[in-house]
Scaffold this active site. Structure first.
Site, PDB file in Angstrom:
ATOM      1  N   ASP A  45       0.834  -1.202   0.000  1.00 52.01           N
ATOM      2  CA  ASP A  45       0.000   0.000   0.000  1.00 52.01           C
ATOM      3  C   ASP A  45       0.873   1.258   0.000  1.00 52.01           C
ATOM      4  O   ASP A  45       0.342   2.373  -0.062  1.00 52.01           O
ATOM      5  CB  ASP A  45      -1.004  -0.001   1.156  1.00 52.01           C
ATOM      6  N   SER A  46       2.204   1.079   0.018  1.00 55.40           N
ATOM      7  CA  SER A  46       3.108   2.195  -0.247  1.00 55.40           C
ATOM      8  C   SER A  46       2.840   2.789  -1.622  1.00 55.40           C
ATOM      9  O   SER A  46       3.326   3.870  -1.936  1.00 55.40           O
ATOM     10  CB  SER A  46       4.565   1.747  -0.136  1.00 55.40           C
ATOM     11  N   ASP A  84      -0.671  -6.277   0.113  1.00 55.71           N
ATOM     12  CA  ASP A  84      -1.109  -5.611   1.344  1.00 55.71           C
ATOM     13  C   ASP A  84      -2.619  -5.519   1.398  1.00 55.71           C
ATOM     14  O   ASP A  84      -3.273  -5.199   0.403  1.00 55.71           O
ATOM     15  CB  ASP A  84      -0.567  -4.168   1.377  1.00 55.71           C
ATOM     16  N   LYS A 113      -0.903  -9.408   3.419  1.00 54.30           N
ATOM     17  CA  LYS A 113      -0.182  -8.868   4.570  1.00 54.30           C
ATOM     18  C   LYS A 113      -1.086  -7.927   5.352  1.00 54.30           C
ATOM     19  O   LYS A 113      -1.779  -7.105   4.762  1.00 54.30           O
ATOM     20  CB  LYS A 113       1.083  -8.130   4.119  1.00 54.30           C
ATOM     21  N   GLU A 115      -1.110  -5.294   8.811  1.00 52.37           N
ATOM     22  CA  GLU A 115      -0.337  -4.585   9.815  1.00 52.37           C
ATOM     23  C   GLU A 115      -0.958  -4.785  11.194  1.00 52.37           C
ATOM     24  O   GLU A 115      -2.184  -4.784  11.330  1.00 52.37           O
ATOM     25  CB  GLU A 115      -0.320  -3.076   9.508  1.00 52.37           C
ATOM     26  N   GLU A 182       9.415  -3.731  10.502  1.00 54.06           N
ATOM     27  CA  GLU A 182       9.798  -2.442   9.926  1.00 54.06           C
ATOM     28  C   GLU A 182      10.304  -1.487  10.994  1.00 54.06           C
ATOM     29  O   GLU A 182       9.638  -1.276  12.015  1.00 54.06           O
ATOM     30  CB  GLU A 182       8.593  -1.830   9.188  1.00 54.06           C
TER      31      GLU A 182
HETATM   32  O1  KIV Z   1       3.674  -1.065   1.521  1.00 55.38           O
HETATM   33  C1  KIV Z   1       4.866  -1.367   1.640  1.00 55.38           C
HETATM   34  O2  KIV Z   1       5.738  -1.004   0.831  1.00 55.38           O
HETATM   35  C2  KIV Z   1       5.270  -2.175   2.782  1.00 55.38           C
HETATM   36  C3  KIV Z   1       6.726  -2.401   3.001  1.00 55.38           C
HETATM   37  C4  KIV Z   1       7.353  -1.140   3.502  1.00 55.38           C
HETATM   38  C5  KIV Z   1       6.992  -3.532   3.910  1.00 55.38           C
HETATM   39  O3  KIV Z   1       4.430  -2.608   3.527  1.00 55.38           O
HETATM   40 NA    NA Z   2       2.439  -1.631   3.331  1.00 54.72          NA
END
Ligand code: KIV
Ligand code: NA
Length: 264
Positions: A45-46, A84, A113, A115, A182
């Site tokens: 989600d970055s 994510d 994934k 969080e 992280e």
């Molecule tokens: O969204 C992302 O890029 C991430 C990484 C920083 C692990 O979750």
């Molecule tokens: Na992320």
């Protein structure tokens, strides 16, 4: 070639190899990364920051994540795809998380994934018991930036470190297949990695992790603004993106990256 699976990742881990992961959001980069030997493409989600220009990952929607998972899936045939779950799509209930995870899996993700610490254990167990492998993510969790008060290193106090270790153990017990850590002290990343029997993927978590991940645009040196200390620009000294990514994979696999200057 067939797509590598969670078993392939477990084999790398069991044989004490290192897992090289990068974020990826589109088909063209996905093909380049796959050809360069990256093991895991994280559709993170970055993409809110990197692709959309948002100030945080909070505005990213499930539909947007699905679009990018589809793009990455179409560009590849062998690499492992991790996606994510964006903010708000998994926190309300395990049932809602499952329904939303299904859409990412249907788009081509092989693992999702989420969080969060011990409070995500119930959701991780719910998904895992129903056929969806889950990667947990602890330490600096960007979806909680407003609660954490910024993108700060986590687990610095003895109590904070103990809580993160406990979180990691509880999430593993709940069935997590992998753990992203992280922005935590290198010593804590090492302690957690040594305490678990699932692979840990570090980003600013020191060298003793089962693998490493970076945001693609950061390691290519094209992100705007100041970069966190754990990032290395692999384009410096490389004459193409292909070479830069190959050098990243090599540096992760040999343990050359991260070096001391990338740790806390
Ligand atoms: O969204 C992302 O890029 C991430 C990484 C920083 C692990 O979750
Ligand atoms: Na992320």
């Amino acid at each position: 070639t067939k797509r590598i699976t969670v078993l392939t990742l477990q084999n790398i881990y069991r044989e004490k190899g290192k897992i090289a992961a990068l974020t990826c959001y589109d088909a063209t980069f996905a093909a380049v990364l796959e050809n360069a030997g990256v093991d895991i493409l994280l559709v993170g989600d970055s993409l809110g920051n990197v692709i959309q220009g948002q100030a945080s990952t909070l505005p990213v929607t499930l539909d947007e994540m699905i679009y990018h998972v589809c793009c990455v899936e179409r560009g590849t045939h062998s690499v492992f795809i991790l996606a994510d779950m964006p903010f708000g799509t998994f926190q309300v209930s395990p049932q809602e998380a499952f329904r939303n995870a299904v859409r990412l899996m249907a788009a081509g993700a092989q693992m999702v994934k989420v969080e969060g610490g011990r409070h995500m254990a119930e959701t991780i167990e719910f998904l895992t018991c129903r056929g969806i492998p889950v990667c947990a993510h602890i330490g600096l969790i960007p979806q909680s930036v407003h609660q954490l008060g910024g993108y700060k290193i986590q687990g610095k106090t003895p109590d904070g470190a103990r809580q993160l270790l406990e979180d990691a153990l509880l999430l593993q017990k709940a069935g997590a297949a992998m753990l992203v850590m992280e922005l935590i002290p290198a010593a804590l990343g090492e302690e957690i990695t040594r305490s678990l029997s699932i692979p840990t993927i570090g980003i600013g978590a020191g060298a003793v992790c089962s693998g490493q991940v970076l945001v693609l645009h950061d390691m290519l040196g094209i992100s705007s603004g100041t970069l966190p200390r754990f990032v290395k620009n692999f384009m410096a000294g490389a004459d193409s993106i292909q070479v830069a990514v190959r050098n990243y994979v090599k540096a992760v696999k040999t343990g050359e990256f991260p070096a001391h200057e990338h740790m806390f």
